[in-house]
Design a protein around this motif. Structure first.
Motif, PDB file in Angstrom:
ATOM      1  N   UNK A  12      68.368   3.771  -2.763  1.00  0.00           N
ATOM      2  CA  UNK A  12      67.960   4.698  -3.829  1.00  0.00           C
ATOM      3  C   UNK A  12      68.173   6.135  -3.366  1.00  0.00           C
ATOM      4  N   UNK A  29      66.982  13.512  -5.126  1.00  0.00           N
ATOM      5  CA  UNK A  29      65.915  14.175  -5.875  1.00  0.00           C
ATOM      6  C   UNK A  29      65.051  13.143  -6.602  1.00  0.00           C
ATOM      7  N   UNK A  30      65.711  12.208  -7.291  1.00  0.00           N
ATOM      8  CA  UNK A  30      64.946  11.188  -8.008  1.00  0.00           C
ATOM      9  C   UNK A  30      64.097  10.384  -7.021  1.00  0.00           C
ATOM     10  N   UNK A  31      64.638  10.132  -5.830  1.00  0.00           N
ATOM     11  CA  UNK A  31      63.879   9.385  -4.829  1.00  0.00           C
ATOM     12  C   UNK A  31      62.611  10.145  -4.445  1.00  0.00           C
ATOM     13  N   UNK A  32      62.740  11.454  -4.277  1.00  0.00           N
ATOM     14  CA  UNK A  32      61.555  12.247  -3.928  1.00  0.00           C
ATOM     15  C   UNK A  32      60.543  12.237  -5.072  1.00  0.00           C
ATOM     16  N   UNK A  60      71.646   7.283  -3.490  1.00  0.00           N
ATOM     17  CA  UNK A  60      72.219   7.476  -4.824  1.00  0.00           C
ATOM     18  C   UNK A  60      71.717   8.747  -5.480  1.00  0.00           C
ATOM     19  N   UNK A  61      70.447   9.058  -5.284  1.00  0.00           N
ATOM     20  CA  UNK A  61      69.881  10.251  -5.918  1.00  0.00           C
ATOM     21  C   UNK A  61      68.663  10.684  -5.120  1.00  0.00           C
TER      22      UNK A  61
END
Lengths: 298, 239
Positions: A173, A179-182, A176-177
């Motif tokens: 994850x 920012x989205x992971x954070x 792949x992204x």
């Protein structure tokens, strides 16, 4: 030797070399996937582990214990590297990270030259790794079979890790992204440290197999493996784990193939031919074999 | 309760928010409206700790968010469903949902919630083993909302959930937002779809070039004669 046996012999060779490249390339790909950092210092982790193993063997430790300690030393070195050299650069420009990885390489290699002297030392692998298995006309180095088996076990374990475990899925994850992971509460520092730990552990294993194969070690021994691993992951698609593995076996196969096909006057230039073929491949697939070409959906 | 008081945010020399004060009380559905570039997403990024305020106070239930890491802000139950969906395309639907539930340890409860979001969006249930990248835009938005729901939000921040979606899908998404509100989830909804947003919101704020230009109840703002022309059209971003 019959044609079939020769083919089998070369195939084992290719898979064995490819396996070493694959274990190296995974370490590069994992870190690149998340941080967009090409960690050239990855090669020096091989050197660290091999020296620790060699010194312990010289001190009288049995090979397996020395090997375990060497692998552990590579892993710890990788974690320290992440914490000290790369974490302070979180969010920095990719060029800054790349330059840092070169600096770390120069630092580690010179430190090794001071500590272990610049000349190479013999790396005596135990008899088990030096054996040759003969089947009819076929002569296979036991080291090749062991390298293939170890790589198979590690690749399988790694696949289960990234597919099944929460931290493994989080690693995919994050690559792949980020920012989205954070935003989902993924502990990015923990994920990155895990990626470094796994990659460094694999580098430690490669170091031992590589040293046993070459029969000697020196402070600059990490350069060639990391270069090959880098090329392998570019062929496969930078940042993709399956890509890194595929690229590694393609590279290993090409090397062995050209070694066998080129007239003997040209074999010293084998790598030039290998890289020429790879450049041609990248002209047709600039993102590598598994590199994504699809654009984000709107 | 979420509270922003006179918050300033800047990216280098570019001022994104100036003196923004917003309050979201428990159980409320508050909408934040504004044209493109008015600072709506910046406001949400500031609450989730990705962007830090230059000045002003920012707290959730008395915790100073400006000094809390994004990781710990998620732990507080403040969940941000970002603009552009940003689902993990290489992960399956189910893995995406698992990532939403990252910090939760109670496995049976996580499984229950997964079944619950599948009941909210049945199409996701049918595609649970499919990679996120194979979903349509609307399905990806459903997945993004579901992933956020898996984090058990106490405050759910939705950034433009209807952006670029077909009218029928927008309707389905807003139905779920209404349902979540009814269940007591506190929601901060950023939207450009003014009519839909005001129809579900208790209260709303209108951002114009980084400043709050208007605020009021959903009904008040709906009744405002020049809301769209004066404040929300991109052409006339400056009042």
């Amino acid at each position: 030797m019959s044609g079939g046996e020769l083919l089998l012999q070369q195939l084992i060779n290719a898979v064995s070399v490819g396996s070493l490249y694959a274990l190296m390339a995974i370490g590069l790909a994992m870190v690149f996937g998340i941080l967009r950092l090409i960690n050239f210092a990855h090669g020096d982790l091989i050197m660290v582990g091999s020296y620790v193993a060699l010194l312990l063997m010289m001190a009288g430790l049995p090979f397996l214990m020395a090997a375990a300690a060497g692998t552990a030393a590579s892993t710890i070195a990788g974690l320290v590297l992440e914490r000290v050299a790369y974490r302070p650069l979180r969010g920095a420009h990719e060029i800054a990270m790349l330059l840092t990885s070169f600096s770390v390489t120069i630092f580690l290699e010179n430190l090794a030259i001071i500590l272990f002297r610049p000349t190479s030392r013999p790396f005596a692998a135990p008899a088990l790794l030096r054996g040759v298995i003969e089947m009819g006309q076929l002569r296979v180095a036991s080291l090749d079979l062991i390298a293939i088996a170890i790589a198979a076990v590690l690749l399988l374990g790694l696949t289960l890790f990234v597919k099944r475990t929460t931290i493994g899925i989080a690693m995919r994850a994050a690559s792949q992204d980020l920012l989205a992971a954070r935003l989902m509460g993924i502990n990015v520092n923990a994920v990155i440290a895990t990626a470094f730990a796994i990659g460094s552990l694999l580098a430690g294993v490669v170091g031992l197999l590589w040293s046993a194969r070459v029969g000697k070690i020196d402070p600059l021994m990490g350069f060639n493996p990391v270069l090959k691993a880098f090329v392998a992951s570019v062929i496969g698609g930078l940042g993709s784990l399956p890509g890194a593995v595929i690229g590694a076996y393609v590279l290993g196969g090409l090397e062995i193939l050209l070694q066998g096909l080129l007239p003997s006057a040209l074999t010293p230039y084998r790598d030039a031919f290998v890289f020429a073929i790879l450049i041609a491949l990248l002209l047709f697939r600039p993102n590598g074999i598994l590199g994504s070409t699809e654009r984000e959906k709107i | 309760m979420l509270k922003l008081e006179s918050v300033d945010v800047a990216y280098g020399h570019v001022q994104a928010l100036t003196g923004v004060s917003i309050e979201v009380r428990d159980g409320e559905l508050v909408t934040l409206l504004g044209a493109n570039g008015a600072g709506k997403s910046s406001a949400l990024m500031t609450v989730s700790g990705i962007v830090r305020p230059k000045a002003g106070a920012l707290s959730y239930d008395g915790v100073d968010l400006s000094k809390t890491s994004p990781f710990d802000i998620v732990k507080l139950g403040v969940i941000h469903c970002p603009e552009g969906r940003r689902i993990f395309g290489g992960l399956t639907v189910q893995e995406n949902l698992r990532m939403g539930a990252m910090r939760r340890a109670d496995a049976p409860a996580v499984r229950r919630d997964m079944e619950w979001v599948y009941s909210l969006f049945p199409v996701l249930g049918q595609r649970r083993r499919q990679a996120g990248s194979t979903l349509s835009g609307g399905e990806q938005q459903m997945l993004a909302i579901s992933r956020a729901l898996m984090a058990e939000p106490r405050l759910l921040m939705l950034d433009e959930p209807s952006l670029g979606l077909a009218p029928l899908v927008v309707k389905a998404i807003f139905q779920v937002i209404r349902e979540l509100h009814r269940r007591g989830v506190t929601i901060l909804l950023v939207e450009q779809n003014v009519r839909q947003a005001l129809a579900v919101a208790d209260r709303g704020y209108v951002l114009v070039t980084g400043k709050i230009a208007l605020e009021g109840t959903g009904a008040d703002l709906r009744a405002h004669p020049e809301l769209e022309q004066a404040y929300l059209s991109t052409a006339k971003a400056h009042p």
